[in-house]
Enzyme design. Structure first.
Site, PDB file in Angstrom:
ATOM      1  N   GLN A  51     -95.786 -46.494 -81.092  1.00 49.10           N
ATOM      2  CA  GLN A  51     -96.347 -47.902 -81.864  1.00 49.10           C
ATOM      3  C   GLN A  51     -95.292 -48.659 -82.403  1.00 49.10           C
ATOM      4  OE1 GLN A  51     -99.267 -49.059 -81.004  1.00 49.10           O
ATOM      5  NE2 GLN A  51     -99.831 -47.443 -79.855  1.00 49.10           N
TER       6      GLN A  51
ATOM      7  N   ASP B 163     -92.180 -40.067 -83.426  1.00 50.84           N
ATOM      8  CA  ASP B 163     -93.181 -40.854 -82.280  1.00 50.84           C
ATOM      9  C   ASP B 163     -93.152 -41.948 -82.434  1.00 50.84           C
ATOM     10  OD1 ASP B 163     -95.224 -41.710 -80.839  1.00 50.84           O
ATOM     11  OD2 ASP B 163     -96.594 -40.213 -81.281  1.00 50.84           O
TER      12      ASP B 163
ATOM     13  N   HIS C 173    -101.289 -38.628 -82.952  1.00 52.53           N
ATOM     14  CA  HIS C 173    -101.725 -38.830 -81.905  1.00 52.53           C
ATOM     15  C   HIS C 173    -101.874 -37.266 -81.423  1.00 52.53           C
ATOM     16  CE1 HIS C 173    -101.968 -39.589 -77.513  1.00 52.53           C
ATOM     17  NE2 HIS C 173    -102.508 -40.937 -77.839  1.00 52.53           N
TER      18      HIS C 173
ATOM     19  N   CYS D 181    -107.335 -40.874 -79.601  1.00 51.31           N
ATOM     20  CA  CYS D 181    -106.594 -39.511 -79.309  1.00 51.31           C
ATOM     21  C   CYS D 181    -106.092 -39.066 -80.861  1.00 51.31           C
ATOM     22  CB  CYS D 181    -105.396 -39.779 -78.487  1.00 51.31           C
ATOM     23  SG  CYS D 181    -106.082 -40.186 -76.749  1.00 51.31           S
TER      24      CYS D 181
ATOM     25  N   LYS E  14     -95.871 -49.825 -73.537  1.00 56.08           N
ATOM     26  CA  LYS E  14     -96.309 -50.283 -74.868  1.00 56.08           C
ATOM     27  C   LYS E  14     -95.328 -51.375 -75.269  1.00 56.08           C
ATOM     28  CE  LYS E  14     -98.822 -46.007 -76.075  1.00 56.08           C
ATOM     29  NZ  LYS E  14    -100.436 -46.202 -76.312  1.00 56.08           N
TER      30      LYS E  14
HETATM   31  N1  PMP Z   1     -98.334 -41.385 -79.701  1.00 45.70           N
HETATM   32  C1  PMP Z   1     -98.880 -42.561 -80.018  1.00 45.70           C
HETATM   33  C2  PMP Z   1     -98.789 -42.958 -81.499  1.00 45.70           C
HETATM   34  C3  PMP Z   1     -99.357 -43.353 -79.019  1.00 45.70           C
HETATM   35  O1  PMP Z   1     -99.902 -44.352 -79.419  1.00 45.70           O
HETATM   36  C4  PMP Z   1     -99.279 -42.890 -77.901  1.00 45.70           C
HETATM   37  C5  PMP Z   1    -100.184 -43.849 -76.676  1.00 45.70           C
HETATM   38  N2  PMP Z   1    -101.406 -43.851 -77.164  1.00 45.70           N
HETATM   39  C6  PMP Z   1     -98.807 -41.667 -77.457  1.00 45.70           C
HETATM   40  C7  PMP Z   1     -98.255 -41.046 -78.440  1.00 45.70           C
HETATM   41  C8  PMP Z   1     -98.990 -41.362 -76.015  1.00 45.70           C
HETATM   42  O2  PMP Z   1     -98.094 -42.288 -75.361  1.00 45.70           O
HETATM   43  P1  PMP Z   1     -98.310 -42.132 -73.830  1.00 45.70           P
HETATM   44  O3  PMP Z   1     -99.598 -42.127 -73.383  1.00 45.70           O
HETATM   45  O4  PMP Z   1     -97.501 -43.515 -73.474  1.00 45.70           O
HETATM   46  O5  PMP Z   1     -97.339 -40.783 -73.188  1.00 45.70           O
END
Ligand code: PMP
Length: 407
Positions: A203, A200, A123, A364, A226
């Site tokens: 997910q 990270d 991401h 993203c 999430k």
């Molecule tokens: N890493 C991953 C794999 C994600 O799915 C997300 C959220 N889409 C993020 C980082 C960023 O999370 P947040 O926007 O809650 O900071």
């Protein structure tokens, strides 16, 4: 244990509404999950009965709020099996957790000529902070390649590792494709060259059993929203010895031991990294989300979500023009796809007209999309309150849409 999905759905008020005259089918869970009534109640109760600033207060409300706040930290410690609650720091989310590590651990430990390794699956929030750090320090960012199924190529990762590697920062489960990375092997190989590892877990935390001691990762980050919890809140786990050797992130109240105009000494962990008044209400309410997950059990959640994913896959792959994106063997319940000759955004809009909420675009993960040679995907991501009847609606919708260009 067999989950009672009807009963679970009853706990989520937002699910019971119509969108464009159709019952809502919410398949955008990788972006954010809905919140059970218990989380909403915990938020209301806090503001109605307990609202107060925490720590240092000399009155009943402050004591109560402090206790609830720290009980949440303990619930999270147990949820990820950290050794102690001081190893759990509250942040705004996964993004802030990664930025915190980059700004503190990174600034202190990464120098000119050093290397940081990430993967093609990341991401943007696990790419950009490291790019910024590398630029500042004259370090190099190395990227683990993937195969066409969307899995990292482990042998290539091993080739990237060296004594120059200071950190490996890798997604546990991909938000764009669902791929579960072989993180245990990644951690062990990285440690063998003396590198630290950040996972990270944005997910993975809601789908997979997380045991940070067993994994032996140095950092683990995730976002409450999430995991059926509130937005604007996340957790950063770090090993005590690693945290203690990191400088603070932001300066301000709470993170200090003593301040004089000449010099400031810093508080112990976790407070050293929690400057200012934290997101008290959301931290307290997050405990209700953790309890919701614990009550169902991660194993039961995972096996039910796997069942949903297999059910959806089985039917969707029979549709002419359906192109699955990301076909890894190990996946969380994320289903990315395209429809031949159609733009993902158009597919998303047409599904929305049927009350079906999916996400479209690059998720993203622009470098990943570039590697796959596509602009984006349509992504349906399943949570524990989704049902097979809802998947039938998705299949019906996709099938109708695919027929427009794939006769
Ligand atoms: N890493 C991953 C794999 C994600 O799915 C997300 C959220 N889409 C993020 C980082 C960023 O999370 P947040 O926007 O809650 O900071």
């Amino acid at each position: 244990m067999r989950l009672d999905i009807g009963k679970i759905r009853g706990l989520f008020p937002v699910l019971h509404q119509e969108v464009h005259g159709k019952p809502l089918v919410y398949f955008d869970n990788a972006a954010t999950t809905q919140k059970p009534q218990s989380v909403l109640d915990a938020l209301t109760k806090y503001y109605e009965k307990d609202n107060s600033n925490i720590h240092r207060g000399a009155h009943a409300l402050a004591d109560r709020a402090t206790r609830y706040f720290e009980e949440s930290r303990e619930a999270i410690q147990q949820f990820i099996n950290a050794r102690e609650s001081a190893e759990v720091i509250f942040t705004k989310g996964t993004t802030e957790g990664i930025n915190l590590v980059a700004s503190t651990f990174g600034r202190k430990n990464v120098g000119k000529g050093d290397e940081i390794i990430i993967s093609t699956l990341e991401h943007h929030s696990n790419i950009v902070p490291w790019q910024m750090l590398c630029e500042e320090k004259g370090a190099t960012l190395k990227i683990i390649p993937i195969n066409d199924a969307g899995e990292i190529i482990f042998e290539e990762f091993e080739k990237l590792l060296s004594s120059k590697t200071k950190l490996v920062s890798i997604v546990h489960a991909s938000n764009a494709l669902g791929t579960i990375n072989p993180v245990q092997n990644v951690i062990d190989a990285a440690h063998a060259v003396g590198a630290k590892v950040l996972l990270d877990g944005a997910q993975s935390a809601s789908h997979l059993e997380i045991d940070v001691q067993k994994l032996n990762c140095d950092f683990f980050v995730f976002s409450a929203h999430k995991l059926y919890g509130p937005t604007g809140l996340g957790c950063l786990y770090g090993k005590r010895e690693v945290f203690e050797n990191m400088p603070p992130y932001q300066g301000g109240g709470e993170m200090i031991k003593e301040v004089t105009f000449e010099k400031t000494t810093y508080n112990v962990i976790p407070f050293k990294f929690e400057a200012g008044t934290p997101n008290i209400a959301d931290v307290i309410a997050f405990k209700a989300a953790i309890e919701f997950i614990n009550d169902l059990g991660k194993d039961a959640i995972r096996s039910y979500e796997d069942e949903l994913l297999a059910y959806a896959n089985e039917q969707l792959t029979q549709i002419k023009g359906f192109i699955p994106v990301g076909t890894a063997n190990e996946k969380v319940s994320v289903l990315s796809f395209n429809i031949k000759s159609m733009h993902p955004y158009d597919v998303g809009m047409m599904l929305d007209a049927n009350g079906i909420a999916v996400r479209t675009g690059h998720h993203c993960t622009q470098p990943l999309m570039k590697r796959l040679g596509i602009e984006g995907t349509v992504r349906a991501s399943f949570a524990v309150y989704n049902s097979k009847a809802e998947i039938d609606k998705l299949v019906e919708g996709v099938s109708r849409i695919a027929r427009i260009k794939n006769k």
